[in-house]
Design an enzyme around this catalytic site. Structure first.
Site, PDB file in Angstrom:
ATOM      1  N   SER A  29       9.609 -13.719   4.744  1.00  0.00           N
ATOM      2  CA  SER A  29       9.501 -14.244   6.100  1.00  0.00           C
ATOM      3  C   SER A  29      10.063 -15.659   6.149  1.00  0.00           C
ATOM      4  O   SER A  29      10.040 -16.382   5.153  1.00  0.00           O
ATOM      5  CB  SER A  29       8.052 -14.247   6.582  1.00  0.00           C
ATOM      6  OG  SER A  29       7.295 -15.195   5.873  1.00  0.00           O
ATOM      7  N   ASP A  67       6.537 -12.181  -7.383  1.00  0.00           N
ATOM      8  CA  ASP A  67       6.265 -12.887  -6.135  1.00  0.00           C
ATOM      9  C   ASP A  67       5.806 -14.289  -6.553  1.00  0.00           C
ATOM     10  O   ASP A  67       4.679 -14.448  -7.019  1.00  0.00           O
ATOM     11  CB  ASP A  67       5.159 -12.144  -5.361  1.00  0.00           C
ATOM     12  CG  ASP A  67       4.936 -12.720  -3.971  1.00  0.00           C
ATOM     13  OD1 ASP A  67       5.666 -13.637  -3.564  1.00  0.00           O
ATOM     14  OD2 ASP A  67       4.009 -12.245  -3.293  1.00  0.00           O
ATOM     15  N   GLN A 109      10.097 -18.728   2.557  1.00  0.00           N
ATOM     16  CA  GLN A 109      11.068 -19.804   2.791  1.00  0.00           C
ATOM     17  C   GLN A 109      10.692 -21.085   2.031  1.00  0.00           C
ATOM     18  O   GLN A 109      11.545 -21.715   1.380  1.00  0.00           O
ATOM     19  CB  GLN A 109      11.098 -20.069   4.296  1.00  0.00           C
ATOM     20  CG  GLN A 109      12.126 -21.062   4.757  1.00  0.00           C
ATOM     21  CD  GLN A 109      12.105 -21.163   6.286  1.00  0.00           C
ATOM     22  OE1 GLN A 109      11.277 -20.540   6.958  1.00  0.00           O
ATOM     23  NE2 GLN A 109      13.015 -21.937   6.830  1.00  0.00           N
ATOM     24  N   GLY A 160       1.835 -10.886   2.172  1.00  0.00           N
ATOM     25  CA  GLY A 160       2.876 -11.154   1.178  1.00  0.00           C
ATOM     26  C   GLY A 160       2.702 -10.251  -0.043  1.00  0.00           C
ATOM     27  O   GLY A 160       3.676  -9.708  -0.583  1.00  0.00           O
ATOM     28  N   ASP A 161       1.472 -10.081  -0.470  1.00  0.00           N
ATOM     29  CA  ASP A 161       1.180  -9.215  -1.624  1.00  0.00           C
ATOM     30  C   ASP A 161       1.488  -7.750  -1.300  1.00  0.00           C
ATOM     31  O   ASP A 161       1.999  -7.002  -2.139  1.00  0.00           O
ATOM     32  CB  ASP A 161      -0.304  -9.336  -2.008  1.00  0.00           C
ATOM     33  CG  ASP A 161      -0.689 -10.769  -2.358  1.00  0.00           C
ATOM     34  OD1 ASP A 161       0.188 -11.532  -2.781  1.00  0.00           O
ATOM     35  OD2 ASP A 161      -1.879 -11.104  -2.197  1.00  0.00           O
ATOM     36  N   THR A 171      10.352 -12.113  -4.469  1.00  0.00           N
ATOM     37  CA  THR A 171       9.972 -12.069  -3.052  1.00  0.00           C
ATOM     38  C   THR A 171       9.342 -13.400  -2.604  1.00  0.00           C
ATOM     39  O   THR A 171       8.189 -13.426  -2.180  1.00  0.00           O
ATOM     40  CB  THR A 171       8.972 -10.926  -2.787  1.00  0.00           C
ATOM     41  OG1 THR A 171       7.798 -11.165  -3.590  1.00  0.00           O
ATOM     42  CG2 THR A 171       9.535  -9.565  -3.147  1.00  0.00           C
TER      43      THR A 171
HETATM   44  P1  ATP Z   1       3.971 -14.883   0.131  1.00  0.00           P
HETATM   45  O1  ATP Z   1       2.605 -14.340   0.297  1.00  0.00           O
HETATM   46  O2  ATP Z   1       4.669 -14.260  -0.998  1.00  0.00           O
HETATM   47  O3  ATP Z   1       3.984 -16.352   0.169  1.00  0.00           O
HETATM   48  P2  ATP Z   1       4.941 -14.766   2.836  1.00  0.00           P
HETATM   49  O4  ATP Z   1       4.425 -16.102   3.140  1.00  0.00           O
HETATM   50  O5  ATP Z   1       6.321 -14.478   3.217  1.00  0.00           O
HETATM   51  O6  ATP Z   1       4.843 -14.337   1.353  1.00  0.00           O
HETATM   52  P3  ATP Z   1       3.888 -13.490   5.086  1.00  0.00           P
HETATM   53  O7  ATP Z   1       4.281 -14.697   5.850  1.00  0.00           O
HETATM   54  O8  ATP Z   1       2.545 -12.955   5.265  1.00  0.00           O
HETATM   55  O9  ATP Z   1       4.025 -13.696   3.540  1.00  0.00           O
HETATM   56  O10 ATP Z   1       4.978 -12.354   5.423  1.00  0.00           O
HETATM   57  C1  ATP Z   1       5.070 -11.149   4.714  1.00  0.00           C
HETATM   58  C2  ATP Z   1       5.387 -10.029   5.675  1.00  0.00           C
HETATM   59  O11 ATP Z   1       4.246  -9.801   6.488  1.00  0.00           O
HETATM   60  C3  ATP Z   1       6.534 -10.282   6.631  1.00  0.00           C
HETATM   61  O12 ATP Z   1       7.728  -9.745   6.125  1.00  0.00           O
HETATM   62  C4  ATP Z   1       6.110  -9.512   7.886  1.00  0.00           C
HETATM   63  O13 ATP Z   1       6.595  -8.195   7.775  1.00  0.00           O
HETATM   64  C5  ATP Z   1       4.614  -9.452   7.800  1.00  0.00           C
HETATM   65  N1  ATP Z   1       3.913 -10.360   8.728  1.00  0.00           N
HETATM   66  C6  ATP Z   1       3.117 -11.411   8.401  1.00  0.00           C
HETATM   67  N2  ATP Z   1       2.579 -11.975   9.497  1.00  0.00           N
HETATM   68  C7  ATP Z   1       3.031 -11.265  10.559  1.00  0.00           C
HETATM   69  C8  ATP Z   1       2.835 -11.331  11.987  1.00  0.00           C
HETATM   70  N3  ATP Z   1       2.076 -12.264  12.554  1.00  0.00           N
HETATM   71  N4  ATP Z   1       3.463 -10.418  12.763  1.00  0.00           N
HETATM   72  C9  ATP Z   1       4.244  -9.483  12.219  1.00  0.00           C
HETATM   73  N5  ATP Z   1       4.470  -9.378  10.898  1.00  0.00           N
HETATM   74  C10 ATP Z   1       3.884 -10.237  10.067  1.00  0.00           C
HETATM   75  N1  PLP Z   2      -5.004 -13.929  -3.861  1.00  0.00           N
HETATM   76  C1  PLP Z   2      -6.022 -14.677  -3.409  1.00  0.00           C
HETATM   77  C2  PLP Z   2      -7.258 -14.808  -4.231  1.00  0.00           C
HETATM   78  C3  PLP Z   2      -5.902 -15.307  -2.177  1.00  0.00           C
HETATM   79  O1  PLP Z   2      -6.933 -16.054  -1.743  1.00  0.00           O
HETATM   80  C4  PLP Z   2      -4.716 -15.151  -1.423  1.00  0.00           C
HETATM   81  C5  PLP Z   2      -4.582 -15.810  -0.137  1.00  0.00           C
HETATM   82  O2  PLP Z   2      -5.504 -16.454   0.367  1.00  0.00           O
HETATM   83  C6  PLP Z   2      -3.685 -14.360  -1.915  1.00  0.00           C
HETATM   84  C7  PLP Z   2      -3.867 -13.768  -3.144  1.00  0.00           C
HETATM   85  C8  PLP Z   2      -2.365 -14.145  -1.229  1.00  0.00           C
HETATM   86  O3  PLP Z   2      -2.311 -13.633   0.033  1.00  0.00           O
HETATM   87  P1  PLP Z   2      -0.890 -13.486   0.777  1.00  0.00           P
HETATM   88  O4  PLP Z   2      -0.332 -12.153   0.378  1.00  0.00           O
HETATM   89  O5  PLP Z   2      -1.196 -13.600   2.218  1.00  0.00           O
HETATM   90  O6  PLP Z   2       0.015 -14.592   0.330  1.00  0.00           O
HETATM   91 MG    MG Z   3       4.097 -16.792   5.084  1.00  0.00          MG
HETATM   92 MG    MG Z   4       1.245 -13.943  -1.297  1.00  0.00          MG
END
Ligand code: ATP
Ligand code: PLP
Ligand code: MG
Ligand code: MG
Length: 298
Positions: A184, A114, A148, A223-224, A145
């Protein structure tokens, strides 16, 4: 040996709350994996609170811990390496060395990366991480993973349309990455997050996810959680659409329970501590995801 299920998970530890290893470990364990968490930081809480405190591990500490695993001949026990938030380019480069040794010990090791760098046009790591991810780490990954914004950083191209998504996916496949999931994007209808998956010599998929909670409500750790669930469900599966659907299904159930716990359903102001994911309470939905959002084949 494809029967082994043990993940070396290099991510952050938070004392309070659920991001990094704190959010990844429990779902992996529920889904039958032994998890060996190697903590890149130990913070009081995630960085979205008004303050956070605690030590950051450096590349020498990482190398030392790994040396202990190596000298005890533990490397062949790992089926997966999972990495998330890493804040320092030298630490990230050391992860590359570790990965090569894990692959020597188990050529079938799967690396799930990720490439956490930022979101919504904002970098939240030093910019020096980008070339290390792009040139050294990403080419070694089996599954990535990115969101955007991270795709735009890595490919050095804007991703403002679905055609651009598939072009970017090809950029990764050309570098040898079999499975790319954009967890996402803002390319869905208003109020809908659109996630994409592309597999080399496999399908192109999308899932539309209605946004839960109020417009300004953001979750941390999702995301994690996505990366850990995807790792677990992808192991031994030939049905990548189902892997994608089950990952999203469990995530949506966790978010639903979290939103339900909020004052005014998350429409008013919400403190960081109130937004912590209801992970432990969602045991059933992690063990037995109910697929409600189906993948579209494109
Ligand atoms: P990263 O942490 O790797 O940067 P990211 O920015 O894509 O990833 P999120 O935007 O949190 O992480 O999205 C990860 C997943 O969390 C999405 O696929 C979705 O399933 C879910 N998700 C996050 N926020 C919402 C929300 N407000 N409503 C519904 N699902 C959500
Ligand atoms: N690890 C730490 C210490 C963080 O503070 C964060 C986000 O604030 C994350 C990981 C990642 O979180 P996310 O899965 O929402 O990207
Ligand atoms: Mg996001
Ligand atoms: Mg993350």
């Amino acid at each position: 040996n494809s029967d082994i299920k043990r993940v070396l998970s290099i991510q952050s530890h938070v004392v309070h709350g659920y991001v990094g290893n704190k959010v990844a470990t429990y779902p992996l364990q529920l889904l039958g994996f032994d998890v060996d968490p190697l903590n890149s930081v130990q913070f009081s809480n995630h960085t979205g609170y008004k303050t956070f405190k605690g030590p950051v591990s450096n590349e020498k500490e990482l190398a030392t811990i790994f040396e202990g695993l190596e000298e005890n001949e533990l490397l062949p026990l790992y089926s997966h390496l999972l990495t998330g938030y890493i804040g320092n380019p030298l630490f990230l480069r050391q992860v590359g060395h570790i990965l090569k040794k894990l692959r020597q010990a188990n050529p079938g090791l799967v690396y799930v990366c990720d490439p956490v760098m930022g979101d919504n046009g904002q970098l939240y790591v030093p910019k020096e991480l980008l070339p290390v991810y792009r040139d050294e780490i990403i080419p070694l990954a089996d599954i990535i993973t990115p969101n955007q914004f991270e795709v735009e950083l890595l490919t050095e191209k804007e991703v403002r349309s679905e055609a651009a998504v598939w072009e970017a996916m090809e950029w990764f496949h050309q570098r040898g990455i079999k499975t790319v999931v954009i967890s996402s994007s803002d390319l869905g209808q208003p109020g809908v997050l659109r996630a994409f998956l592309s597999q080399q010599n496999g399908p192109r998929l999308a899932i539309d996810i209605p946004k839960q909670g109020g417009k300004d409500l953001v979750f941390t750790g999702t995301g994690d959680l996505f990366a850990s669930l995807f790792l677990a469900h992808s192991h031994g599966s030939k049905d990548i659409a189902n892997v994608f659907e089950k990952t999203i299904a469990s995530l949506q159930a966790v978010i639903k329970r979290t939103v339900a716990s909020l004052p005014s359903g998350g429409n008013g102001p919400v403190k960081a501590a109130e937004r912590e994911l209801k992970l432990v309470q969602s045991k059933t939905e992690i063990e037995q995801p109910q697929v409600l959002l189906k993948a579209q084949r494109l």
